[in-house]
Design an enzyme around this catalytic site. Structure first.
Site, PDB file in Angstrom:
ATOM      1  CG  HIS A   1     -14.038  41.579  13.727  1.00  0.00           C
ATOM      2  ND1 HIS A   1     -14.957  41.186  14.671  1.00  0.00           N
ATOM      3  CD2 HIS A   1     -13.825  40.481  12.936  1.00  0.00           C
ATOM      4  CE1 HIS A   1     -15.274  39.917  14.467  1.00  0.00           C
ATOM      5  NE2 HIS A   1     -14.611  39.469  13.427  1.00  0.00           N
TER       6      HIS A   1
ATOM      7  NE  ARG B   1     -19.958  39.380  11.948  1.00  0.00           N
ATOM      8  CZ  ARG B   1     -18.994  38.522  11.603  1.00  0.00           C
ATOM      9  NH1 ARG B   1     -19.112  37.788  10.511  1.00  0.00           N
ATOM     10  NH2 ARG B   1     -17.932  38.366  12.358  1.00  0.00           N
TER      11      ARG B   1
ATOM     12  CB  CYS C   1      -9.929  37.276  11.337  1.00  0.00           C
ATOM     13  SG  CYS C   1     -10.468  37.953   9.760  1.00  0.00           S
TER      14      CYS C   1
ATOM     15  CG  ASP D   1      -9.516  40.124   6.931  1.00  0.00           C
ATOM     16  OD1 ASP D   1      -9.987  39.001   6.649  1.00  0.00           O
ATOM     17  OD2 ASP D   1     -10.216  41.071   7.329  1.00  0.00           O
TER      18      ASP D   1
ATOM     19  NE  ARG E   1     -13.752  35.762  17.338  1.00  0.00           N
ATOM     20  CZ  ARG E   1     -14.609  36.176  16.388  1.00  0.00           C
ATOM     21  NH1 ARG E   1     -14.396  35.851  15.139  1.00  0.00           N
ATOM     22  NH2 ARG E   1     -15.646  36.938  16.689  1.00  0.00           N
TER      23      ARG E   1
ATOM     24  CD  GLN F   1     -10.767  37.281  14.413  1.00  0.00           C
ATOM     25  OE1 GLN F   1     -11.853  36.841  14.082  1.00  0.00           O
ATOM     26  NE2 GLN F   1      -9.749  36.486  14.730  1.00  0.00           N
TER      27      GLN F   1
HETATM   28  N1   CP Z   1     -13.497  35.852  11.893  1.00  0.00           N
HETATM   29  C1   CP Z   1     -14.837  35.963  11.922  1.00  0.00           C
HETATM   30  O1   CP Z   1     -15.408  36.918  12.460  1.00  0.00           O
HETATM   31  O2   CP Z   1     -15.475  34.914  11.342  1.00  0.00           O
HETATM   32  P1   CP Z   1     -17.033  34.841  11.001  1.00  0.00           P
HETATM   33  O3   CP Z   1     -17.283  35.860   9.905  1.00  0.00           O
HETATM   34  O4   CP Z   1     -17.226  33.435  10.514  1.00  0.00           O
HETATM   35  O5   CP Z   1     -17.832  35.155  12.221  1.00  0.00           O
HETATM   36  N1  NVA Z   2     -12.692  42.074   7.020  1.00  0.00           N
HETATM   37  C1  NVA Z   2     -13.613  40.966   6.978  1.00  0.00           C
HETATM   38  C2  NVA Z   2     -13.585  40.208   8.260  1.00  0.00           C
HETATM   39  C3  NVA Z   2     -14.459  38.997   8.290  1.00  0.00           C
HETATM   40  C4  NVA Z   2     -14.452  38.281   9.604  1.00  0.00           C
HETATM   41  C5  NVA Z   2     -15.005  41.472   6.656  1.00  0.00           C
HETATM   42  O1  NVA Z   2     -15.408  42.517   7.185  1.00  0.00           O
HETATM   43  O2  NVA Z   2     -15.690  40.821   5.867  1.00  0.00           O
END
Ligand code: CP
Ligand code: NVA
Length: 309
Positions: free
Chosen positions: A136, A109, A266, A227, A294, A139
């Site tokens: 993502h 990530r 998400c 989101d 997930r 997700q």
């Molecule tokens: N939705 C998602 O990716 O959650 P986290 O940021 O908690 O991993």
């Molecule tokens: N759009 C959000 C998703 C988090 C899971 C971010 O990038 O922070």
């Protein structure tokens, strides 16, 4: 077989995505009565090790990949980037080559999508995108699984996206092109989705509309998705929050969708901002099924990466 990196949904293609969703449904139901930490009887990733690198916070991605690996018979280790040499500037190329000698797959990530592409270039094990500023994909696999599980047919589905044109929306657009569903996007001016993803989705046969009118997007939709208005790494800029305010998913907006429409997010959510409490807690909200999925979606992604699907 070349290395199967899961950097974006298009890397897998539509047949593989459909196979992953099918497998997730089957595997999930087969272990319904097992404790969450118990291994699936076939243990298809027995002995395999996943490294997870986090340059941003995470709850769901971190726990679901760890649980997924355990259920598949393997294990996972977490690397918080700040406490590793990556955090002191060791190159992506060297990190990729070192970790490839020690683990069987890497989930990362990070912020800049170019970093994950570089990692994949130098790694000799599969690389999985656990979120970048651009996309993502993991997700969206869970979202698709949740919709299928709740009886939705993906082909021809009308999905409405409200709020910010962000990384999650980009992956939805990719899925739309691959699995032939339609996306109605309502976002304020200045927060449009990435033109590259819109163009590609349309080219692949999805109908994609972009409007400033939330009611137009939500009307007769099968699913409403939103989101956070402020993604990780972005400023909490007051003008952005003000621009987003009319795009909150509330009961009035949800009522414009089909009576059997469902709500996805998400998570993490900012209840009272992008979604009202009544919608978030309401009977059409599938957000906790989505979060649970997930785990089941990651298992399919891992199996695909390891050439088992
Ligand atoms: N939705 C998602 O990716 O959650 P986290 O940021 O908690 O991993
Ligand atoms: N759009 C959000 C998703 C988090 C899971 C971010 O990038 O922070």
């Amino acid at each position: 077989m070349s290395i199967r990196h899961f950097l974006d949904l298009s890397a897998a293609g539509s047949d593989a995505l459909a196979a992953m969703i099918d497998d997730a449904v089957t595997r999930k139901s087969a272990r319904a009565n097992l404790p969450k930490g118990a291994r699936d009887p076939d243990g298809p990733l027995d002995g395999n090790l996943l490294a997870m690198i986090f340059e941003k916070n995470s709850t769901r991605t971190r726990v679901s990949f760890d649980v997924a690996m355990r259920q598949l018979g393997g294990s996972a280790l977490i690397m918080e980037a700040g406490s590793t040499q990556i955090g002191r500037g060791e190159s992506v190329a060297d990190t990729a080559r070192v970790l490839s000698r020690m683990v069987d797959a890497i989930m990362i990530r990070t912020d800049d999508h170019a970093k994950i592409e570089e990692l994949a270039h130098y790694a000799t094990v599969p690389i999985i995108n656990g979120l970048t500023d651009r996309s993502h994909p993991c997700q969206i696999m869970a979202d698709l699984l949740t919709l299928v599980e709740h009886g939705k047919t993906l082909q021809g589905l009308e999905l409405a996206w409200l709020g910010d044109g962000n990384n999650v929306l980009n992956s939805i657009l990719e899925a739309a092109g691959l699995l032939k569903f339609n996306v109605r996007i309502a976002v304020p001016e200045g927060y449009d989705p990435d033109a590259e993803f819109v163009t590609a989705a349309r080219k692949n046969g999805a109908r994609v509309t972009v409007t400033r009118d939330p009611v137009e997007a939500a009307s007769d939709a099968d699913v409403i998705v939103t989101d956070t208005w402020v993604s990780m790494g972005q400023d909490h800029a007051a003008p952005k929050l003000a621009a987003m305010a009319p795009y909150q998913v509330d009961n009035t907006l949800l009522a414009k969708a089909r009576p059997d429409a469902v709500f996805l997010h998400c998570l993490p959510a900012h209840v009272g901002e992008e979604v009202s409490e009544t919608v978030f807690e309401g009977s059409q909200s599938l957000v906790f099924d989505e979060a649970e999925n997930r785990v089941h979606a990651q298992k399919s992604i891992l199996l695909w990466c390891f050439g088992k699907l």
